[in-house]
Design an enzyme around this catalytic site. Sequence first.
Site, PDB file in Angstrom:
ATOM      1  N   ASN A   8       0.816  -1.219   0.000  1.00 28.41           N
ATOM      2  CA  ASN A   8       0.000   0.000   0.000  1.00 28.41           C
ATOM      3  C   ASN A   8       0.849   1.269   0.000  1.00 28.41           C
ATOM      4  O   ASN A   8       0.318   2.351  -0.223  1.00 28.41           O
ATOM      5  CB  ASN A   8      -0.901   0.039   1.248  1.00 28.41           C
ATOM      6  CG  ASN A   8      -2.077  -0.893   1.134  1.00 28.41           C
ATOM      7  OD1 ASN A   8      -2.213  -1.605   0.146  1.00 28.41           O
ATOM      8  ND2 ASN A   8      -2.917  -0.917   2.150  1.00 28.41           N
ATOM      9  N   LYS A   9       2.115   1.158   0.299  1.00 27.69           N
ATOM     10  CA  LYS A   9       2.959   2.351   0.424  1.00 27.69           C
ATOM     11  C   LYS A   9       3.363   2.859  -0.966  1.00 27.69           C
ATOM     12  O   LYS A   9       3.183   2.165  -1.965  1.00 27.69           O
ATOM     13  CB  LYS A   9       4.181   2.045   1.303  1.00 27.69           C
ATOM     14  CG  LYS A   9       3.797   1.502   2.691  1.00 27.69           C
ATOM     15  CD  LYS A   9       3.112   2.538   3.580  1.00 27.69           C
ATOM     16  CE  LYS A   9       2.239   1.957   4.671  1.00 27.69           C
ATOM     17  NZ  LYS A   9       2.850   1.161   5.699  1.00 27.69           N
ATOM     18  N   ASN A  10       3.955   4.056  -1.027  1.00 27.71           N
ATOM     19  CA  ASN A  10       4.224   4.666  -2.345  1.00 27.71           C
ATOM     20  C   ASN A  10       5.214   3.867  -3.169  1.00 27.71           C
ATOM     21  O   ASN A  10       5.157   3.879  -4.399  1.00 27.71           O
ATOM     22  CB  ASN A  10       4.722   6.098  -2.174  1.00 27.71           C
ATOM     23  CG  ASN A  10       3.617   7.034  -1.734  1.00 27.71           C
ATOM     24  OD1 ASN A  10       2.625   6.581  -1.152  1.00 27.71           O
ATOM     25  ND2 ASN A  10       3.759   8.319  -2.001  1.00 27.71           N
TER      26      ASN A  10
END
Length: 377
Positions: free
Chosen positions: A183-185
């Site tokens: 889910n992180k960039n």
Amino acid sequence: MNPPFLPFTRPSIDEETIAQVCAVLRSGWITSGPQVKAFEAELSAHCGGRPVRVFSSGTSTMEVALRLAGIGPGDEVITTPLSWVATANVILAVGARPVFVDVDPATRNIDLNRIEAAITPKTRALLPVDLAGLPVDRARLYALAERHGLRVIEDAAQSFGARWNGRPIGAEGDFASFSFHPNKNVTSIEGGALVLPADIDPALAERWRLQGVARSGFDGMEVDVPGGKFNLTDVAACVGRGQLKRLEEFTSRRRHLARTYFDTFDLDLGCDLPVMDWQNCNWHMFQIVLPQGIARPAFMQAMQERGIGTGVHYPAMHLFRLYRDLGYGPGMFPRAERIGAAIVTLPLFPAMVDADVERVCAAVRDSITTLKTQGPT
Ligand SMILES: *Cc1c(COP(=O)(O)O)cnc(C)c1O
């Protein structure tokens, strides 16, 4: 025909990365090895040349940072109640006590004005979180830490690619911890990175990462700390390297989509929008706080019926049983509680187009208007 369901986030893994992962899988060396070393070197270059070590998660990075800072039983660590629960769990994992300080309602990050009142003789560290990728004011944070002789462990899980004073988060400061969860960039499937301050021996960080083992010569082995099993695989590091190349592209795409949200969002609905920060924030998430009288589950269901995925990041964690058992409870951090009960994450990921944002905004308007006319259920 209905448009396809829009999730709140989705990683963008390119074909070149997939091909490189296949090459690693065929290479005969799939766990920690040359890809990990290369990923660490590239991350270090991103962080102004500071030492960086990668780990199996952004949780293990923080646990190791706390251990490296010498924090343990009897110590207090000041943090925010509005974060992924990993932030406080790692404080408990090393035997210390999390001390929560309420958030600033605008930034939704720890309220720097309230930290001083929470400092006691037992306080050893500050563990701030850059929620949604909006950095906590580093100048004020480090002034506070210096004045009180505290260490700082930046939970920068969400702010990889964000900036402070024109420099990347991680390029300055004490410990900085990143997560590469999908889910992180930027993702390595699962994974994390820890940027180390100058007074910490990176070899010690490596020992905490893997069973405390130090090897020498052909057969030498020594163990001096009860390290964990926190190493990253070469397969994961290879995914991370492919993502890191695209960091600037991803961040500017997210920034553009966030601008489109601000241009399109109907302000009359009464939602609170994020701080409009075009300098520092990496736009990890676009989060709204619903107006009074709109129940979040009903809103999320209405959005889902309109083909839009939403998320909750996060309920105030001092209300979880684990933290209530430590003496925390309702009413202690009213801002975090109000935001935690009404915050919703709307879709934002690099592969989205402007029309997706417009679709989300229309669905938000439609959902809230419908729920308002239905009244409380
Ligand atoms: C994702 C996240 C973590 C934990 O990272 P993992 O890689 O999932 O262990 C910690 N803190 C915050 C604020 C996060 O968003």
